[in-house]
Structure formats: C-alpha cells, structure tokens
Motif scaffolding. Structure first.
Motif, PDB file in Angstrom:
ATOM      1  N   ALA A 250       0.835  -1.210   0.000  1.00 27.91           N
ATOM      2  CA  ALA A 250       0.000   0.000   0.000  1.00 27.91           C
ATOM      3  C   ALA A 250       0.866   1.255   0.000  1.00 27.91           C
ATOM      4  N   MET A 251       1.940   1.258   0.796  1.00 31.33           N
ATOM      5  CA  MET A 251       2.823   2.423   0.831  1.00 31.33           C
ATOM      6  C   MET A 251       3.556   2.608  -0.487  1.00 31.33           C
ATOM      7  N   ALA A 252       3.960   1.505  -1.106  1.00 31.92           N
ATOM      8  CA  ALA A 252       4.653   1.595  -2.393  1.00 31.92           C
ATOM      9  C   ALA A 252       3.725   2.124  -3.482  1.00 31.92           C
ATOM     10  N   LEU A 253       2.458   1.755  -3.433  1.00 30.94           N
ATOM     11  CA  LEU A 253       1.490   2.264  -4.406  1.00 30.94           C
ATOM     12  C   LEU A 253       1.197   3.741  -4.160  1.00 30.94           C
ATOM     13  N   ALA A 254       1.173   4.136  -2.879  1.00 32.44           N
ATOM     14  CA  ALA A 254       0.886   5.530  -2.553  1.00 32.44           C
ATOM     15  C   ALA A 254       2.040   6.449  -2.939  1.00 32.44           C
ATOM     16  N   ASP A 255       3.261   5.922  -2.878  1.00 31.38           N
ATOM     17  CA  ASP A 255       4.443   6.731  -3.179  1.00 31.38           C
ATOM     18  C   ASP A 255       5.452   5.893  -3.954  1.00 31.38           C
ATOM     19  N   PRO A 256       5.382   5.924  -5.289  1.00 33.30           N
ATOM     20  CA  PRO A 256       6.303   5.111  -6.109  1.00 33.30           C
ATOM     21  C   PRO A 256       7.774   5.440  -5.888  1.00 33.30           C
ATOM     22  N   ARG A 257       8.070   6.607  -5.291  1.00 33.10           N
ATOM     23  CA  ARG A 257       9.479   6.960  -5.052  1.00 33.10           C
ATOM     24  C   ARG A 257      10.026   6.331  -3.784  1.00 33.10           C
ATOM     25  N   ALA A 258       9.168   5.784  -2.966  1.00 31.11           N
ATOM     26  CA  ALA A 258       9.611   5.184  -1.706  1.00 31.11           C
ATOM     27  C   ALA A 258      10.381   3.893  -1.954  1.00 31.11           C
ATOM     28  N   GLU A 259      11.372   3.653  -1.099  1.00 33.97           N
ATOM     29  CA  GLU A 259      12.067   2.369  -1.077  1.00 33.97           C
ATOM     30  C   GLU A 259      11.501   1.581   0.101  1.00 33.97           C
ATOM     31  N   VAL A 260      10.881   0.441  -0.186  1.00 32.93           N
ATOM     32  CA  VAL A 260      10.183  -0.319   0.851  1.00 32.93           C
ATOM     33  C   VAL A 260      10.953  -1.594   1.172  1.00 32.93           C
ATOM     34  N   HIS A 285      11.073   0.657  -5.839  1.00 31.61           N
ATOM     35  CA  HIS A 285      12.094  -0.307  -5.417  1.00 31.61           C
ATOM     36  C   HIS A 285      11.678  -0.971  -4.115  1.00 31.61           C
ATOM     37  N   ALA A 286      11.867  -2.288  -4.037  1.00 30.93           N
ATOM     38  CA  ALA A 286      11.538  -3.023  -2.815  1.00 30.93           C
ATOM     39  C   ALA A 286      12.628  -4.035  -2.516  1.00 30.93           C
ATOM     40  N   GLU A 287      12.788  -4.310  -1.235  1.00 24.72           N
ATOM     41  CA  GLU A 287      13.731  -5.336  -0.769  1.00 24.72           C
ATOM     42  C   GLU A 287      12.984  -6.259   0.183  1.00 24.72           C
ATOM     43  N   PHE A 288      13.304  -7.547   0.122  1.00 22.27           N
ATOM     44  CA  PHE A 288      12.614  -8.548   0.939  1.00 22.27           C
ATOM     45  C   PHE A 288      13.652  -9.298   1.758  1.00 22.27           C
ATOM     46  N   ARG A 289      13.438  -9.333   3.075  1.00 26.39           N
ATOM     47  CA  ARG A 289      14.461  -9.890   3.959  1.00 26.39           C
ATOM     48  C   ARG A 289      13.821 -10.753   5.045  1.00 26.39           C
TER      49      ARG A 289
END
Length: 377
Positions: A250-260, A285-289
């Motif tokens: 949801a945050m990534a969709l709200a702000d495409p410039r965010a790194e999640v 951009h997203a990272e999964f950990r």
C-alpha cells in the motif's frame, strides 16, 4: 533437557536472561521418549518438521537429521544449540519451508504447528517422499491437536491414531499409505482486496500457508490500511513483521518513489510479501528480507516503520517480540523518523512507545484497535 541420547543444553533465540521460557516442552520429551522406548530405527533419512527451537534435531544429531522450519529465529536457535552441544557442522541439514523437500523420507517427525494450513501444505509437499515403511510420528500439546489435525494426517498420509496423553502432551501415530489419492495443494492462496481501504483497494494478495489470516484480510490490518501516512515524499519505509506484505505494498502504491523494505522472521511470510508485491506490478524499489526484525539494518537509515507486532510466541503470550521491534525501530529511524503501530487497545503499546521515544500520539482508534505514532526526536 534429559533424553536417551544425552542431556543437551538448549536456549531460545535471541537469548534473553530475563526470559524464563524453555526451548522445549513436554511434547518434545514425549516424542523422544517414544522413539527410545519403542526402539524406532533412526537409520536412513530422518526428517523433522516444525522443530521450534532445535530441541529435537539437537537430541537426534547423531542420526544426521534434516530440519524443516518456517521460522528464521527457530533456525538460528537450532544453529546455536547445535554449536552449544558440540555437534559437528553439517551433521544436521537445515531447510526452510520454501526449500525443495527431501526426495526420500524414512522417519518423519512432525511438531504440530499452530497453523493447520501450514501443516496441510507441509504434509502435501512431503507426502511423495514417504513410503510404506516410513515411520511417521507427530507430537504436540493436547490443546494443539484437534480432530482436524488428525484428519489431515489421515487424508494426506494414511491411517492415523493418537496416543494417551502424558503431561498434557500427545503423539500422532500414522501408518503411511502410498496408494492414497491425495488432494491438490491449495497453497499459495490468492484473493482480491475490497474497496475503501486506500491504495491497495482491489489489489490481489498472495498468501503462502501459515501466514496470519491467509484466506482473508484481518480487521486489524483493514483498519491500519485506512489510516496509513500519506507517503508522498519518498524515503525508506519498512514493513516490519510484513506478513503477506499488504501494508508495505500500500505504501509503495501511494508513493512510487519510496524504497520499501519488507521484513519478517517467517520464510512463508516473506515469500508471500514478494509474491503480493509482484502480482500487482508495483512501481518503485523493494527489498525482501527474512530475519530478526531490524537487526542488520544500519542505524539512522530509515524514515518510516510500519508495524503490527505479534503478541504470541507459539502458545506463549509475550510482549518480548513487540519490545524488540520497537527498540529496533528507534535505532534505525533517522531523527524525525516515525514509527506507526497498530495493536489491540488492551495491549497498552503507548506506554512502551513513551518509554522509548518520549512521545506517543493516537492517530486513529475504534473500540478494538488503536493506531499509534511515535517520532524519533
């Protein structure tokens, strides 16, 4: 823990001298006692599923078992316990629930998980490796084993019965039937989110078995989604304890410039978050950990942390996980960075946030839930 194979010294992970919870329980002891009393042959491929803190594979390390777990913390506890008890590296093979299962299983030991869905998924994945001579024994506390639990063993592996209870623990004894017609594995499960919940309205969620509320959107997350920060300035955002990743998405969709950054200690959860993110073609951009909260994330490197902390560790009620998450958030947030938390009103998270951050603000509340914000000054 006293066993027929010795007395291994065991601890949970991460170790906390204030934590009085043991790294094993009566069901682990019952299973090991059964194997010794019945002189169950532990030759061939021994596979242990759901060993919570490594108690079973540490005791049976001489038989070179394979452990399969969904928990990063459980796997790290196993590594530490094996080392603590002088087990040679490589004696125990450590797999996750996302790894390909062994091709052949001669002894299958199952610590019944809290999630019936995770048990179903694992039994279906392991069933092709089980043969008619495989010894199958499950274990759990009486309150963890239900008719539905036994039905899964019977439907997927073969005829099943239970033992008498000892110290409030019970065994599941299953006779494999390779000719059994098994159902198709329904996991991972997909569903469409409802309207009216912000940027993810109508999005597709992907859930692997064992993830919290895997077949529907839970009411707490629904409430959180309606009250997330606007998120229009980019920056680094963490979905801490991400589950299926719907909040971070949801945050990534709200702000495409965010790194999640999506973080969870469950391998199933992080796989779900990654699948949910990709399913919806989210920009940015997203990272999964997979790991222990924010350990390993540099101090002062995060702008926003979003968190719905668990308050159970298996059957034990504890706030230790929430406290570690909050302290990790404070360490990794930049000055002016914010931690947003949702929780049941009765948990009193505002007290912990004020102790850590010196402030806590109610963003939204209803009769059951409260969304809190704390700012790093």
């Amino acid at each position: 823990m006293t066993t027929a194979w010795g007395e291994p010294v065991l601890a949970r992970f991460p170790e906390d001298p204030r934590d009085r919870l043991r790294a094993w329980d009566a069901s682990d002891e019952y299973l090991l006692r059964h194997l010794a009393d019945r002189q169950v042959p532990l030759s061939g491929a021994v596979v242990v599923v759901g060993d919570r803190w490594g108690a079973l594979v540490t005791a049976l390390a001489a038989h070179r078992p394979t452990q399969i777990t969904d928990s990063w913390l459980g796997q790290e506890a196993t590594r530490a316990n094996l080392s603590r008890n002088g087990v040679e590296p490589g004696a125990v093979r450590l797999l996750t629930t996302q790894d390909p299962p062994p091709a052949r299983i001669d002894v299958l030991l199952v610590r019944v998980p809290k999630s019936l869905a995770l048990l179903e998924d694992q039994l279906l994945r392991l069933a092709p490796a089980v043969h008619e001579d495989t010894v199958v024994v499950g274990t759990g506390m009486v309150k963890e084993i239900h008719t539905s639990t036994l039905d899964l063993f019977e439907r997927i592996l073969g005829p099943t019965r239970t033992s008498l209870a000892e110290k409030k623990a019970r065994l599941i004894l299953c006779t494999p039937d390779p000719a059994l017609a098994r159902p198709a594995n329904p996991w991972p499960y997909r569903y469409t989110l409802p309207d009216g919940i912000g940027p993810v309205s109508g999005a597709t969620v992907v859930n692997h078995a064992g993830v919290f509320c895997a077949d529907r959107l839970d009411i707490g997350t629904r409430f959180f989604l309606k009250h997330l920060p606007a998120g229009e300035d980019g920056g680094r955002v963490v979905d801490l304890g991400c589950g299926n990743g719907v909040v971070g998405t949801a945050m990534a969709l709200a702000d495409p410039r965010a790194e999640v950054l999506f973080v969870d200690e469950s391998f199933q959860a992080v796989a779900s978050a990654q699948a949910t993110y990709r399913e919806n073609d989210v920009p940015g951009h997203a990272e999964f950990r997979v790991g222990d909260g924010l350990s390993g994330v540099p101090a002062g490197s995060v702008d926003l942390v979003l968190n719905n902390p668990p308050f159970h560790s298996h059957q034990a009620t504890t706030d230790a996980t929430a406290w570690r998450m909050f302290t990790g958030a404070r360490r990794t947030l930049r000055r002016g960075g914010e931690l947003w938390v949702i929780g049941n009103r009765h948990l009193g998270y505002h007290v912990k946030l004020r102790r850590l951050f010196g402030n806590s603000e109610v963003v939204a509340s209803d009769p059951k839930f409260v969304v809190l914000k704390a700012v790093k000054r």
